[in-house]
Design a protein around this motif. Structure first.
Motif, PDB file in Angstrom:
ATOM      1  N   GLU A   1     -94.076 -61.430  15.389  1.00 34.89           N
ATOM      2  CA  GLU A   1     -93.294 -61.660  16.607  1.00 34.89           C
ATOM      3  C   GLU A   1     -93.279 -60.374  17.424  1.00 34.89           C
ATOM      4  O   GLU A   1     -92.984 -59.298  16.890  1.00 34.89           O
ATOM      5  CB  GLU A   1     -91.874 -62.096  16.260  1.00 34.89           C
ATOM      6  CG  GLU A   1     -91.050 -62.522  17.457  1.00 34.89           C
ATOM      7  CD  GLU A   1     -89.855 -63.387  17.087  1.00 34.89           C
ATOM      8  OE1 GLU A   1     -88.991 -63.585  17.962  1.00 34.89           O
ATOM      9  OE2 GLU A   1     -89.785 -63.873  15.940  1.00 34.89           O
ATOM     10  N   ILE A   2     -93.592 -60.501  18.707  1.00 35.74           N
ATOM     11  CA  ILE A   2     -93.649 -59.340  19.607  1.00 35.74           C
ATOM     12  C   ILE A   2     -92.708 -59.594  20.769  1.00 35.74           C
ATOM     13  O   ILE A   2     -92.814 -60.604  21.476  1.00 35.74           O
ATOM     14  CB  ILE A   2     -95.085 -59.098  20.091  1.00 35.74           C
ATOM     15  CG1 ILE A   2     -95.973 -58.747  18.891  1.00 35.74           C
ATOM     16  CG2 ILE A   2     -95.119 -57.969  21.130  1.00 35.74           C
ATOM     17  CD1 ILE A   2     -97.421 -58.541  19.227  1.00 35.74           C
ATOM     18  N   GLY A   3     -91.767 -58.680  20.975  1.00 36.03           N
ATOM     19  CA  GLY A   3     -90.694 -58.877  21.942  1.00 36.03           C
ATOM     20  C   GLY A   3     -91.125 -58.731  23.397  1.00 36.03           C
ATOM     21  O   GLY A   3     -92.227 -58.283  23.714  1.00 36.03           O
ATOM     22  N   ALA A   4     -90.201 -59.096  24.272  1.00 38.55           N
ATOM     23  CA  ALA A   4     -90.447 -59.070  25.709  1.00 38.55           C
ATOM     24  C   ALA A   4     -90.749 -57.657  26.188  1.00 38.55           C
ATOM     25  O   ALA A   4     -90.135 -56.677  25.750  1.00 38.55           O
ATOM     26  CB  ALA A   4     -89.235 -59.618  26.457  1.00 38.55           C
ATOM     27  N   ASN A   5     -91.745 -57.559  27.082  1.00 43.50           N
ATOM     28  CA  ASN A   5     -92.115 -56.300  27.731  1.00 43.50           C
ATOM     29  C   ASN A   5     -92.629 -55.236  26.762  1.00 43.50           C
ATOM     30  O   ASN A   5     -92.609 -54.047  27.077  1.00 43.50           O
ATOM     31  CB  ASN A   5     -90.941 -55.732  28.540  1.00 43.50           C
ATOM     32  CG  ASN A   5     -90.536 -56.635  29.665  1.00 43.50           C
ATOM     33  OD1 ASN A   5     -91.280 -56.869  30.611  1.00 43.50           O
ATOM     34  ND2 ASN A   5     -89.332 -57.195  29.567  1.00 43.50           N
ATOM     35  N   SER A   6     -93.068 -55.650  25.602  1.00 40.20           N
ATOM     36  CA  SER A   6     -93.689 -54.710  24.672  1.00 40.20           C
ATOM     37  C   SER A   6     -95.188 -54.647  24.907  1.00 40.20           C
ATOM     38  O   SER A   6     -95.787 -55.572  25.463  1.00 40.20           O
ATOM     39  CB  SER A   6     -93.404 -55.113  23.224  1.00 40.20           C
ATOM     40  OG  SER A   6     -92.044 -54.884  22.919  1.00 40.20           O
TER      41      SER A   6
ATOM     42  N   HIS B   1     -98.810 -69.008  13.819  1.00 39.22           N
ATOM     43  CA  HIS B   1     -97.340 -69.014  13.779  1.00 39.22           C
ATOM     44  C   HIS B   1     -96.743 -67.717  14.328  1.00 39.22           C
ATOM     45  O   HIS B   1     -95.702 -67.255  13.848  1.00 39.22           O
ATOM     46  CB  HIS B   1     -96.849 -69.259  12.349  1.00 39.22           C
ATOM     47  CG  HIS B   1     -97.337 -70.539  11.755  1.00 39.22           C
ATOM     48  ND1 HIS B   1     -96.786 -71.765  12.061  1.00 39.22           N
ATOM     49  CD2 HIS B   1     -98.355 -70.797  10.892  1.00 39.22           C
ATOM     50  CE1 HIS B   1     -97.428 -72.716  11.401  1.00 39.22           C
ATOM     51  NE2 HIS B   1     -98.392 -72.165  10.691  1.00 39.22           N
ATOM     52  N   CYS B   2     -97.387 -67.142  15.311  1.00 42.55           N
ATOM     53  CA  CYS B   2     -96.852 -65.950  15.979  1.00 42.55           C
ATOM     54  C   CYS B   2     -96.017 -66.356  17.187  1.00 42.55           C
ATOM     55  O   CYS B   2     -96.144 -67.459  17.716  1.00 42.55           O
ATOM     56  CB  CYS B   2     -97.985 -65.031  16.422  1.00 42.55           C
ATOM     57  SG  CYS B   2     -98.946 -64.329  15.065  1.00 42.55           S
ATOM     58  N   ILE B   3     -95.166 -65.441  17.637  1.00 36.65           N
ATOM     59  CA  ILE B   3     -94.404 -65.625  18.879  1.00 36.65           C
ATOM     60  C   ILE B   3     -94.608 -64.373  19.730  1.00 36.65           C
ATOM     61  O   ILE B   3     -94.286 -63.261  19.297  1.00 36.65           O
ATOM     62  CB  ILE B   3     -92.910 -65.837  18.616  1.00 36.65           C
ATOM     63  CG1 ILE B   3     -92.679 -67.051  17.703  1.00 36.65           C
ATOM     64  CG2 ILE B   3     -92.168 -66.020  19.941  1.00 36.65           C
ATOM     65  CD1 ILE B   3     -91.235 -67.236  17.291  1.00 36.65           C
ATOM     66  N   ILE B   4     -95.152 -64.572  20.927  1.00 35.31           N
ATOM     67  CA  ILE B   4     -95.336 -63.482  21.891  1.00 35.31           C
ATOM     68  C   ILE B   4     -94.360 -63.742  23.031  1.00 35.31           C
ATOM     69  O   ILE B   4     -94.490 -64.732  23.759  1.00 35.31           O
ATOM     70  CB  ILE B   4     -96.789 -63.424  22.421  1.00 35.31           C
ATOM     71  CG1 ILE B   4     -97.800 -63.456  21.256  1.00 35.31           C
ATOM     72  CG2 ILE B   4     -96.974 -62.184  23.287  1.00 35.31           C
ATOM     73  CD1 ILE B   4     -97.715 -62.305  20.304  1.00 35.31           C
ATOM     74  N   HIS B   5     -93.401 -62.871  23.205  1.00 31.85           N
ATOM     75  CA  HIS B   5     -92.310 -63.122  24.156  1.00 31.85           C
ATOM     76  C   HIS B   5     -92.710 -62.738  25.594  1.00 31.85           C
ATOM     77  O   HIS B   5     -93.770 -62.132  25.811  1.00 31.85           O
ATOM     78  CB  HIS B   5     -91.062 -62.384  23.703  1.00 31.85           C
ATOM     79  CG  HIS B   5     -90.381 -63.044  22.537  1.00 31.85           C
ATOM     80  ND1 HIS B   5     -89.626 -64.186  22.666  1.00 31.85           N
ATOM     81  CD2 HIS B   5     -90.377 -62.738  21.209  1.00 31.85           C
ATOM     82  CE1 HIS B   5     -89.159 -64.557  21.493  1.00 31.85           C
ATOM     83  NE2 HIS B   5     -89.608 -63.691  20.581  1.00 31.85           N
ATOM     84  N   PRO B   6     -91.858 -63.094  26.577  1.00 33.29           N
ATOM     85  CA  PRO B   6     -92.245 -62.935  27.986  1.00 33.29           C
ATOM     86  C   PRO B   6     -92.679 -61.516  28.351  1.00 33.29           C
ATOM     87  O   PRO B   6     -92.088 -60.525  27.925  1.00 33.29           O
ATOM     88  CB  PRO B   6     -90.972 -63.324  28.743  1.00 33.29           C
ATOM     89  CG  PRO B   6     -90.301 -64.306  27.849  1.00 33.29           C
ATOM     90  CD  PRO B   6     -90.554 -63.787  26.460  1.00 33.29           C
ATOM     91  N   ASN B   7     -93.751 -61.473  29.148  1.00 33.41           N
ATOM     92  CA  ASN B   7     -94.244 -60.237  29.766  1.00 33.41           C
ATOM     93  C   ASN B   7     -94.769 -59.208  28.772  1.00 33.41           C
ATOM     94  O   ASN B   7     -94.943 -58.036  29.130  1.00 33.41           O
ATOM     95  CB  ASN B   7     -93.168 -59.607  30.657  1.00 33.41           C
ATOM     96  CG  ASN B   7     -92.744 -60.528  31.782  1.00 33.41           C
ATOM     97  OD1 ASN B   7     -93.584 -61.114  32.457  1.00 33.41           O
ATOM     98  ND2 ASN B   7     -91.450 -60.690  31.964  1.00 33.41           N
ATOM     99  N   ALA B   8     -95.018 -59.619  27.556  1.00 31.60           N
ATOM    100  CA  ALA B   8     -95.688 -58.709  26.617  1.00 31.60           C
ATOM    101  C   ALA B   8     -97.133 -58.496  27.062  1.00 31.60           C
ATOM    102  O   ALA B   8     -97.755 -59.387  27.645  1.00 31.60           O
ATOM    103  CB  ALA B   8     -95.653 -59.274  25.204  1.00 31.60           C
ATOM    104  N   SER B   9     -97.657 -57.304  26.796  1.00 33.80           N
ATOM    105  CA  SER B   9     -99.042 -56.969  27.136  1.00 33.80           C
ATOM    106  C   SER B   9     -99.788 -56.652  25.842  1.00 33.80           C
ATOM    107  O   SER B   9     -99.457 -55.689  25.152  1.00 33.80           O
ATOM    108  CB  SER B   9     -99.086 -55.765  28.080  1.00 33.80           C
ATOM    109  OG  SER B   9    -100.403 -55.311  28.274  1.00 33.80           O
ATOM    110  N   ILE B  10    -100.777 -57.482  25.520  1.00 34.74           N
ATOM    111  CA  ILE B  10    -101.537 -57.313  24.288  1.00 34.74           C
ATOM    112  C   ILE B  10    -102.989 -56.999  24.639  1.00 34.74           C
ATOM    113  O   ILE B  10    -103.664 -57.801  25.285  1.00 34.74           O
ATOM    114  CB  ILE B  10    -101.490 -58.590  23.412  1.00 34.74           C
ATOM    115  CG1 ILE B  10    -100.068 -59.117  23.289  1.00 34.74           C
ATOM    116  CG2 ILE B  10    -102.118 -58.312  22.057  1.00 34.74           C
ATOM    117  CD1 ILE B  10     -99.107 -58.190  22.609  1.00 34.74           C
TER     118      ILE B  10
END
Length: 331
Positions: A212-217, A172-181
């Protein structure tokens, strides 16, 4: 466009309609911008005075409010107006992007990958060897998930995100656009002949459930062991989390904030926007770091720190007041 009678909406919100019960709501808006046919909310008594000038047809208000809606308008009274508005947003939310097929024919999926039930994979996605996607995972177009990574149940990964090898992401996580993990941690050692020698980063990233991890993070993998984000953490856009950092449960990091390497956050820590935390620093449970602050030492549980360098909140406010008086005398 969704349209809903106010009584129907109140039932969904477990609230009570006060005033005109025939209103049809077609959308939501902020108190000062709402028009006829729109619903707004008043989450605090200090905003009640603005209702008289609002064109909204209705508002969600707290149950303890004595405010009256006025002629032709209505209120939905709920226990907590902020939570009521969240439910209203769910009710009026537009649908997410649709998939014509569960797995797009242009997706590249290694034959050794494990794909659960009801998984959706968009165009241009790459799924590497031994990757495991649990049931209900949604991968939007142009995502990369590299070798031996695992993605938990019902997690959503948005377009452009890169999940590096051996990353573990919970349910149930959300990884937003262009995040780098899981990119390399920033590790270099000065060498007398070779200049800056790169330190291998051979660990991974482990992310809990409902994160939840935001965009470009960016969340960098550890030099060894793991960079860890506990259950329920919420990370804004443009946030940097350095290698070997460890976040407890339900931490919040606002936009443009950053953790250097090996930072430890306890449970429920709040990091304000553009704040920066020095490496090998520990911030205790429930502590708050104000926006723009620079933390150079450990912070005790429950404390609020402000300023650059950050000091205890009340001390910072006293310092700023003294500086203001000095500036006034100088002028």
């Amino acid at each position: 466009m969704t349209s809903m009678n106010i009584e129907t909406l109140a039932s969904k919100l477990k609230g009570e309609v006060i005033g005109n019960q025939s209103i049809e709501i077609h959308s939501l808006a902020q108190l000062g911008e709402a028009k006829e046919g729109q619903l707004t909310f008043i989450g605090h008594k200090k905003y009640e005075k603005d209702w008289a000038n609002s064109s909204a047809s209705a508002a969600i208000i707290n149950a303890d409010s004595s405010l009256q809606p006025g002629e032709g308008k209505a209120f939905i009274k709920v226990e907590n107006a902020n939570f009521g508005m969240i439910e209203a947003l769910h009710a009026f939310a537009p649908p997410l992007p649709q998939f014509d097929s569960d797995i797009h024919p242009t997706a590249i999926i290694d034959e050794s990958a494990s794909i659960g039930n009801s998984v959706k994979i968009g165009a241009g996605v790459y799924i590497g060897p031994e990757v495991k996607l649990d049931d209900g995972v949604i991968i939007y177009p142009n995502v990369t998930i590299l070798d031996h990574s695992t993605i938990g149940k019902a997690t959503q990964i948005w377009s452009g995100a890169v999940i590096r090898e051996r990353t573990q992401i919970g349910a149930h996580c959300i990884i937003h656009p262009n995040a780098s993990i899981g990119a390399d941690g920033f590790g270099f050692e000065p060498h007398p002949q070779k200049g800056l020698v790169k330190v291998p980063q051979i660990g991974n990233v482990v992310i809990g459930n409902y994160v939840e991890i935001g965009a470009n993070s960016c969340v960098d993998r550890a030099k060894f062991a793991s960079t860890i984000l506990g259950d329920g953490c919420k990370i804004d856009n443009l946030v940097q989390i350095g290698h070997n950092s460890k976040l407890g449960m339900f931490c919040i990091m606002a936009g443009n904030s950053g953790l250097a390497g090996s930072v430890t956050l306890g449970n429920g820590v709040v990091i304000g926007g553009s704040a920066s935390i020095k490496d090998h620093t520990t911030i205790g449970d429930g502590a708050t770091v104000g926006a723009g602050s620079g933390v150079t030492g450990d912070v005790e549980a429950g404390k609020t720190v402000l300023g650059y360098p950050a000091v205890e909140g009340r001390t910072a406010l006293k310092q700023w007041a003294i500086l203001k008086r000095l500036a006034t005398k100088g002028s």
